[in-house]
Design a protein around this motif. Structure first.
Motif, PDB file in Angstrom:
ATOM      1  N   VAL A 209     -26.742   1.037 -38.621  1.00 48.83           N
ATOM      2  CA  VAL A 209     -27.567   1.934 -37.806  1.00 48.83           C
ATOM      3  C   VAL A 209     -27.056   1.965 -36.366  1.00 48.83           C
ATOM      4  CG1 VAL A 209     -29.882   2.248 -36.832  1.00 48.83           C
ATOM      5  CG2 VAL A 209     -29.607   1.765 -39.260  1.00 48.83           C
ATOM      6  N   ASP A 210     -26.746   0.824 -35.799  1.00 43.35           N
ATOM      7  CA  ASP A 210     -26.224   0.771 -34.430  1.00 43.35           C
ATOM      8  C   ASP A 210     -24.915   1.540 -34.309  1.00 43.35           C
ATOM      9  OD1 ASP A 210     -28.384  -0.768 -33.635  1.00 43.35           O
ATOM     10  OD2 ASP A 210     -27.278  -2.678 -33.732  1.00 43.35           O
TER      11      ASP A 210
ATOM     12  N   MET B 141     -23.866   4.013 -36.254  1.00 43.02           N
ATOM     13  CA  MET B 141     -24.106   5.447 -36.421  1.00 43.02           C
ATOM     14  C   MET B 141     -24.709   6.061 -35.156  1.00 43.02           C
ATOM     15  SD  MET B 141     -25.354   5.532 -40.387  1.00 43.02           S
ATOM     16  CE  MET B 141     -25.457   7.291 -40.510  1.00 43.02           C
ATOM     17  N   TRP B 142     -25.651   5.351 -34.498  1.00 44.37           N
ATOM     18  CA  TRP B 142     -26.213   5.858 -33.246  1.00 44.37           C
ATOM     19  C   TRP B 142     -25.138   5.958 -32.170  1.00 44.37           C
ATOM     20  CZ3 TRP B 142     -30.047   8.829 -32.666  1.00 44.37           C
ATOM     21  CH2 TRP B 142     -31.183   8.726 -33.460  1.00 44.37           C
TER      22      TRP B 142
ATOM     23  N   GLU C  29     -21.985   6.560 -32.721  1.00 42.28           N
ATOM     24  CA  GLU C  29     -21.189   7.737 -33.082  1.00 42.28           C
ATOM     25  C   GLU C  29     -21.907   9.024 -32.674  1.00 42.28           C
ATOM     26  OE1 GLU C  29     -20.059   7.639 -37.206  1.00 42.28           O
ATOM     27  OE2 GLU C  29     -19.144   5.670 -37.015  1.00 42.28           O
ATOM     28  N   ILE C  30     -23.210   9.072 -32.888  1.00 40.84           N
ATOM     29  CA  ILE C  30     -23.987  10.261 -32.512  1.00 40.84           C
ATOM     30  C   ILE C  30     -23.919  10.473 -31.006  1.00 40.84           C
ATOM     31  CG2 ILE C  30     -26.355  11.163 -32.319  1.00 40.84           C
ATOM     32  CD1 ILE C  30     -26.847   9.860 -35.108  1.00 40.84           C
ATOM     33  N   ARG C  31     -24.086   9.396 -30.236  1.00 41.52           N
ATOM     34  CA  ARG C  31     -24.002   9.519 -28.770  1.00 41.52           C
ATOM     35  C   ARG C  31     -22.634  10.037 -28.348  1.00 41.52           C
ATOM     36  NH1 ARG C  31     -27.126   4.880 -29.099  1.00 41.52           N
ATOM     37  NH2 ARG C  31     -25.320   3.517 -28.972  1.00 41.52           N
TER      38      ARG C  31
ATOM     39  N   SER D 255     -22.183  13.712 -29.164  1.00 41.18           N
ATOM     40  CA  SER D 255     -22.950  14.530 -28.217  1.00 41.18           C
ATOM     41  C   SER D 255     -22.190  14.696 -26.910  1.00 41.18           C
ATOM     42  CB  SER D 255     -24.317  13.887 -27.945  1.00 41.18           C
ATOM     43  OG  SER D 255     -25.067  13.808 -29.118  1.00 41.18           O
TER      44      SER D 255
END
Length: 60
Positions: free
Chosen positions: A15-16, A18-19, A21-23, A26
Motif C-alpha cells: 500500500v505504501d 502504491m501510494w 507511485e500515485i503521488r 500525479s
C-alpha cells in the motif's frame, strides 16, 4: 467477533509503495511540458488571455 488482525507487513509495504507511485504519477502529469504549452479549457469556456493572443488551446 474477534478484532481483525489488520494488514500484514507485506500488505502495508504494498500500500505504501502504491501510494508513492500515485503521488509520483500525479506530479509527472501536472509537470508535463505539454501542459505549459497548451492550457486546458473546458468546451464552451472563455479562452484564456494567452489563447486570445493566438496561442492555441486544447479542449476535449
Amino acid at each position: 467477533m474477534p478484532d481483525s488482525p489488520g494488514w500484514s507487513d507485506e500488505q502495508k509495504e504494498t500500500v505504501d509503495r502504491m501510494w508513492a507511485e500515485i503521488r509520483q504519477l500525479s506530479i509527472d502529469v501536472v509537470d508535463h511540458p505539454q501542459l505549459e504549452e497548451r492550457p486546458y479549457r473546458h468546451p464552451g469556456e472563455e479562452p484564456h488571455a494567452a489563447e486570445a493572443a493566438g496561442t492555441p488551446g486544447r479542449s476535449l
